[in-house]
Design an enzyme around this catalytic site. Structure first.
Site, short mmCIF file in Angstrom:
data_model
loop_
_atom_site.label_atom_id
_atom_site.label_comp_id
_atom_site.label_asym_id
_atom_site.label_seq_id
_atom_site.Cartn_x
_atom_site.Cartn_y
_atom_site.Cartn_z
N ILE A 126 -12.60 3.30 1.16
CA ILE A 126 -13.42 3.00 2.34
C ILE A 126 -12.61 3.31 3.59
CG2 ILE A 126 -14.73 1.17 3.51
CD1 ILE A 126 -15.76 1.83 0.65
N GLY A 127 -11.31 3.08 3.54
CA GLY A 127 -10.47 3.37 4.70
C GLY A 127 -10.54 2.27 5.74
N LEU A 128 -10.70 1.02 5.27
CA LEU A 128 -10.66 -0.14 6.16
C LEU A 128 -11.65 -0.04 7.34
CD1 LEU A 128 -6.80 -0.84 6.34
CD2 LEU A 128 -8.47 -1.87 4.81
N CYS A 179 -3.08 -2.59 0.96
CA CYS A 179 -4.16 -1.63 0.87
C CYS A 179 -3.62 -0.24 0.57
CB CYS A 179 -4.96 -1.60 2.15
SG CYS A 179 -6.25 -0.38 2.03
N LYS A 239 -1.54 -10.88 0.34
CA LYS A 239 -2.19 -10.15 -0.76
C LYS A 239 -1.29 -9.02 -1.22
CE LYS A 239 -6.62 -8.29 -2.21
NZ LYS A 239 -8.03 -8.15 -1.84
N GLY A 269 -14.91 -9.41 -6.73
CA GLY A 269 -15.11 -8.29 -5.82
C GLY A 269 -16.19 -7.35 -6.32
#
Ligand SMILES: Cc1cc2nc3c(=O)[nH]c(=O)nc-3n(C[C@H](O)[C@H](O)[C@H](O)COP(=O)(O)OP(=O)(O)OC[C@H]3O[C@@H](n4cnc5c(N)ncnc54)[C@H](O)[C@@H]3O)c2cc1C
Ligand SMILES: Cc1cc2nc3c(=O)[nH]c(=O)nc-3n(C[C@H](O)[C@H](O)[C@H](O)COP(=O)(O)O)c2cc1C
Ligand code: FES
Lengths: 254, 293
Positions: B75-77, B134, B169, B269
């Site tokens: 998604i690329g944040l 990420c 995370k 998720g």
């Protein structure tokens, strides 16, 4: 679950039949969805109750019968999910989430509907709301033409049915100004060509139904971008799948 | 102690929770859609999509690919950025029926500090999930998570700016997760999230072209469950702070397995993307399973 008409439910298969080579029609009993869905909206279908495949598949409502409580989809078998779905039998449960997205802005008047390939799938539903309409469809071979509404003007690349050539060829003689609304649905290259062939003064009347890979269909994963003419991306599942042609950045559509 | 037989947690970070199931970052937005559908009742905490200092459009499509066995995403944040989160999202999320934890992703230690400092000024969120893991951002992301010293710096930078609870995370992609978890604990983290997506890729062997426009992406799905169970087990034995498990949950038994491995909270998720009603289904299923024991 239910809110604002959105339902996630186990629907029953009323019928699943082969319409043409690898094209299937599936009719589901889903009364709450049938009474809420609008033309151009879609649903996410769970191909199997197990964990394979992991995500649902988006399909456009092809028609809907609120009285019978049923919705119908027309789909191409392209991969694992649609292949599993095509093997559904009467009485099977199919988990379905919908109705999702923004459909066609339906308004009275004369419609031109232009489809490429199985882009025709959603037009029967839209047609049921139009006062008057001309439907045009283009396919590579004659495959799928039996799924087109009666009276559809056809073009095939191999010339097997209708006029030989692309659907844009059919548009050469179109009197664009005689239509109040124009709906286009098909592969993105075809939609771009249709939009490019229309005179700029009618661009504001053109709506397009876009496709993008979908992770959720309900607006949270960010997986379904459609490039916006104002820069950045819109989301196909929430802002669309139907957009005004002028809101889409056709240069950035692959 | 086996938390499953000892009874399910009824609070986390001092916050009363209806059960152990939380929502994973990036798969529930800011919780607003699910709340509107009335689907947050069985959710412990909502972990928001990543907030970055600047707005991000995200990567070019395709961003999602379902391999059948798992989901690849890049998604690329994509997110509205700090300013709009403060002015639009957090006011809207103030009425959320369950507590929100803000997931924050930045490309430098100082940006983590300043972003959290800015977020402190607005919102009634319950805490932060510091995303050092990420795999989608070229310049930062993964680099922090694989290096315990960098994890420590980021954790300290965030700790300095807030008294709200923090979870870090971690990434499974390289480095030693146990050392990274210890570094987070020693630097003031209140929990660790184990873990983010695994780096994965799908290619068409005929053309050599990747299925995702960006090439590789993050892999998630039920296929991850044994990998995550092993990591929760290892990390849980090495730290005293709670472990939040993330990855592979599909069925009620998966939640109980992660709790048995040492998790205090379990995020869902990809399963949520498929079924927005999954948290309530899991809650009901867990009750059934525990009644049967
Ligand atoms: C809003 C929306 C409405 C749709 N409505 C219809 C419809 O009414 N009838 C219909 O036949 N199809 C429709 N589609 C496309 C349909 O969702 C895909 O064909 C289907 O998801 C493929 O699933 P699969 O598991 O069979 O294929 P997969 O195994 O997932 O993929 C096989 C191949 O199909 C292609 N593909 C997969 N997903 C998409 C996608 N979303 N868009 C374009 N290509 C894709 C890719 O090339 C992929 O490699 C719609 C898509 C969207 C986004
Ligand atoms: C579409 C998608 C987007 C995600 N975005 C983020 C994110 O922004 N920040 C983050 O920390 N994790 C993100 N993740 C990772 C999830 O929060 C979760 O840790 C991971 O998917 C494993 O859990 P699952 O197997 O239940 O999906 C994302 C995952 C998916 C599938
Ligand atoms: S498919 Fe998830 S946001 Fe559109």
């Amino acid at each position: 679950m239910s809110s604002a008409g959105l339902v996630d439910t186990d629907a029953r298969v009323i019928a699943c039949s082969r319409e043409d080579e690898d094209i299937f029609r599936i009719e589901l009993e889903a009364p709450r969805i049938a009474s809420a869905c609008r033309p151009g909206q879609f649903a996410m279908l769970e191909p199997s109750p197990g964990a394979f495949p992991v995500s649902r598949r988006p399909l456009t409502f092809s028609s809907c019968d609120p009285e019978a409580g049923s919705v119908t989809f027309l789909f191409d078998v392209v991969g694992a999910g649609t292949s599993i779905l095509s093997r559904s039998a009467e009485g099977d449960p199919v988990r379905i989430l919908g109705p999702l997205g923004r459909g066609w802005e339906t308004s009275p008047g004369r419609w031109l509907m232009v489809a490429g390939g199985l882009g025709i799938a959603g037009f029967p539903f839209l047609l049921s709301t139009a006062d008057e309409a001309v439907v045009m469809a283009g396919t590579r071979t004659g495959r799928g033409t039996s799924c087109c509404p009666p009276g559809t003007v056809l073009a095939t690349e191999d010339g097997s049915v209708g006029v030989r050539g692309l659907v844009t060829g059919l548009l050469e003689d179109v009197e664009w100004d005689s239509f109040d609304s124009i709906a286009v649905c098909g592969p993105s290259a075809m939609m771009r060509a249709v939009v490019a062939s229309a005179p700029p003064r009618v661009l504001g009347r053109i709506q397009v139904s876009m496709e993008s890979r979908m992770g959720c269909g309900w607006g949270v994963c960010g997986g379904c971008p459609v490039p916006s003419s104002r820069g950045g991306f819109m989301s196909c599942c929430k802002d669309g799948p139907v957009f005004r042609a002028c809101d889409v950045d056709w240069e950035r559509i692959s | 102690m086996n938390p499953v037989t000892e009874g399910l947690p009824d609070s986390f970070w001092g916050i009363p929770v209806p059960g152990p199931v939380a929502l994973a970052s990036g798969t529930c937005g800011f919780g607003l859609e699910l709340d509107a559908m009335g689907l947050l009742a069985d959710v412990a905490l909502v972990f928001s999509k990543a907030v970055t200092p600047e707005p991000r459009d995200g990567n070019a499509p395709p961003r999602i690919h379902d391999t059948g066995y798992g989901l690849l995403n890049s998604i690329g944040l994509a997110n509205p950025g700090l300013d709009r989160v403060l002015s639009e999202v957090l006011p809207a999320a103030a009425g959320l029926s369950r507590p929100l934890v803000l997931n924050v992703a930045c490309e430098s230690v100082s940006a983590f500090g300043s972003t959290v400092a800015a977020l402190e000024a607005g919102g009634s969120h319950a805490g932060y999930e510091v995303n050092v893991s990420c795999p989608n951002v070229e310049a930062g992301g993964m680099a922090f998570g694989v290096d315990p010293a960098a994890v420590a710096s980021v954790t300290r930078a965030v700790r300095r700016e807030t008294r709200r609870p923090i979870t870090v995370k971690l990434t499974p992609n390289g480095g030693d997760m146990v050392s990274a978890a210890k570094a987070a604990e020693d630097s003031g983290a209140d929990a660790v999230t184990v873990c983010n997506t695994f780096l994965g890729m799908k290619l068409d062997w005929r053309t050599g072209r990747p299925a995702l426009a960006r090439g590789a992406g993050g892999y998630s799905s039920p296929a991850l469950l044994p990998l995550v169970v092993a990591r929760v087990w290892q990390v849980g034995r090495a730290v005293r702070i709670p472990v939040i498990a993330s990855g592979g949950v599909w069925e009620p038994g998966d939640v109980l397995e992660l709790l048995a491995a040492g998790a205090s909270l379990v995020q869902v998720g990809t399963g949520l993307l498929r079924r927005p009603s999954l948290p309530s289904e899991l809650a009901a299923g867990i009750r059934d399973l525990l009644c049967g024991t």
